[in-house]
Design an enzyme around this catalytic site. Structure first.
Site, PDB file in Angstrom:
ATOM      1  N   PRO A 197       0.791  -1.239   0.000  1.00 20.58           N
ATOM      2  CG  PRO A 197       0.075  -0.893   2.210  1.00 20.58           C
ATOM      3  CD  PRO A 197       0.827  -1.862   1.339  1.00 20.58           C
ATOM      4  N   GLY A 235       3.975   2.091   1.782  1.00 20.47           N
ATOM      5  CA  GLY A 235       4.857   2.495   2.883  1.00 20.47           C
ATOM      6  C   GLY A 235       6.241   2.874   2.376  1.00 20.47           C
ATOM      7  CB  CYS A 295       8.147  -8.654   5.960  1.00 27.27           C
ATOM      8  SG  CYS A 295       6.642  -9.431   5.414  1.00 27.27           S
TER       9      CYS A 295
HETATM   10  N1  SAM Z   1       6.181  -2.304  -0.668  1.00 30.11           N
HETATM   11  C1  SAM Z   1       4.878  -2.341  -0.033  1.00 30.11           C
HETATM   12  C2  SAM Z   1       4.885  -1.344   1.114  1.00 30.11           C
HETATM   13  O1  SAM Z   1       5.940  -1.021   1.646  1.00 30.11           O
HETATM   14  O2  SAM Z   1       3.796  -0.857   1.468  1.00 30.11           O
HETATM   15  C3  SAM Z   1       4.501  -3.734   0.406  1.00 30.11           C
HETATM   16  C4  SAM Z   1       4.535  -4.737  -0.721  1.00 30.11           C
HETATM   17  S1  SAM Z   1       3.984  -6.341  -0.292  1.00 30.11           S
HETATM   18  C5  SAM Z   1       5.287  -6.963   0.646  1.00 30.11           C
HETATM   19  C6  SAM Z   1       4.188  -7.210  -1.802  1.00 30.11           C
HETATM   20  C7  SAM Z   1       3.312  -6.772  -2.957  1.00 30.11           C
HETATM   21  O3  SAM Z   1       3.579  -7.656  -4.050  1.00 30.11           O
HETATM   22  C8  SAM Z   1       1.813  -6.833  -2.712  1.00 30.11           C
HETATM   23  O4  SAM Z   1       1.268  -5.531  -2.720  1.00 30.11           O
HETATM   24  C9  SAM Z   1       1.260  -7.680  -3.844  1.00 30.11           C
HETATM   25  O5  SAM Z   1       0.110  -7.127  -4.483  1.00 30.11           O
HETATM   26  C10 SAM Z   1       2.418  -7.754  -4.831  1.00 30.11           C
HETATM   27  N2  SAM Z   1       2.420  -9.031  -5.569  1.00 30.11           N
HETATM   28  C11 SAM Z   1       1.831 -10.178  -5.225  1.00 30.11           C
HETATM   29  N3  SAM Z   1       2.030 -11.109  -6.174  1.00 30.11           N
HETATM   30  C12 SAM Z   1       2.756 -10.549  -7.137  1.00 30.11           C
HETATM   31  C13 SAM Z   1       3.255 -10.988  -8.387  1.00 30.11           C
HETATM   32  N4  SAM Z   1       3.023 -12.229  -8.821  1.00 30.11           N
HETATM   33  N5  SAM Z   1       3.951 -10.114  -9.131  1.00 30.11           N
HETATM   34  C14 SAM Z   1       4.165  -8.868  -8.677  1.00 30.11           C
HETATM   35  N6  SAM Z   1       3.713  -8.390  -7.515  1.00 30.11           N
HETATM   36  C15 SAM Z   1       3.011  -9.217  -6.750  1.00 30.11           C
END
Ligand code: SAM
Length: 268
Positions: free
Chosen positions: A114, A116, A233
């Protein structure tokens, strides 16, 4: 809370030896919230002095503060709506600090929702870098856009595409790329029963495979001499060190840089 997954605990004991008990106990002990103040909303010291709760600094993030209050109180305060701060785990604050974006740079955050870290990247560059904040999930990309606007970032483009489709003009052109990869979420065990229930050994393997695909795509966007930061994480080396080693095997033009952040140990 749900008990920690037994196999996860065993893996940490195998990995960390006597230090594992400290980690496992920490994951079972509640911890107060932290906020990252937005320098785009005012000078950080001034904003910090107006927070209505006792605070303590986050050593590796000058705009971060540990807060003595309930997380719900921090989330519902008008300062939150006004984009004065973003509630964020202290460890997550290290990521954008490590990337250290500069004004004038082209910066891509491939998995940004989202927001951050994307909003932190923009703030560190004093809103003078162009931050392309992408998330494949359209619903999550909408909340990313909301947070970019709330935190006062103007020099950002929010996209929602599969990372491989971003290519085009960005291929080999970006000064800095962040891949904050989807992962098995072990770092969420401290505050999320859902993360504890969802964890599985097979999930670690599946994520590791996806992470290798994504990090290869991320590396393709970096210009010669540029920077790539990879973060998760989670603690499992199969999703962390082994993904980086895999990339280094494939892309000998990349090398690991030491992480030089106050209060953070260098494990390279
Ligand atoms: N960077 C964000 C923050 O600091 O708020 C958090 C990111 S979260 C750890 C990982 C993100 O990867 C999610 O928002 C998700 O929608 C995305 N994601 C999930 N599967 C994915 C895929 N196959 N390819 C690319 N992104 C993906």
């Amino acid at each position: 809370m749900e008990p920690l997954p037994a196999l996860f605990a065993q893996r940490m004991r195998d990995l960390l030896g006597h230090e594992a008990e400290e980690l496992l106990a920490a994951l079972d002990s509640p911890r107060g919230p932290a906020v990252r103040l937005s320098p785009l909303r005012g000078a950080v010291a001034g904003l910090a002095s107006r927070l209505p709760w006792p605070t303590a600094p986050v050593p590796w993030c000058p705009s971060g503060r540990l807060v003595e209050a309930a997380s719900s109180e921090v989330a519902s305060h008008p300062f939150n709506d006004a984009g004065v701060y973003y509630q964020q785990d202290p460890a997550a604050m290290a990521v954008a600090e490590a990337l250290a974006p500069q004004p004038g740079e082209l910066v891509v955050d491939l998995a940004a929702a989202p927001g951050g870290k994307a909003t932190h990247l923009a703030a560190l560059a004093r809103d003078g870098a162009l931050v392309v904040a992408n998330d494949v999930d359209e619903r999550r990309a909408r909340s990313l856009l909301g947070n970019v606007e709330r935190l006062g970032v103007t020099a950002a483009v929010v996209t929602s595409a599969r990372p491989e489709r971003l290519g085009g003009a960005l291929l080999g052109a970006c000064d800095a790329v962040l891949l904050d990869a989807p992962c098995s979420g072990e770092g969420m065990f401290r505050r999320s029963d859902e993360a504890r229930r969802a964890w599985s050994e097979a999930g670690v393997g599946r994520h590791a495979e996806l992470q290798r695909r994504l990090i290869a795509t991320a590396a393709d966007l970096v210009r010669p001499g540029g920077r790539l930061v990879y973060s998760t994480c989670t603690f499992d080396p199969r999703e962390d060190e082994e993904v980086v080693l895999w990339l280094l095997g494939r892309r000998p033009d990349f090398r690991v840089e030491p992480l030089d952040l106050p209060g953070a140990a260098d494990a390279s």
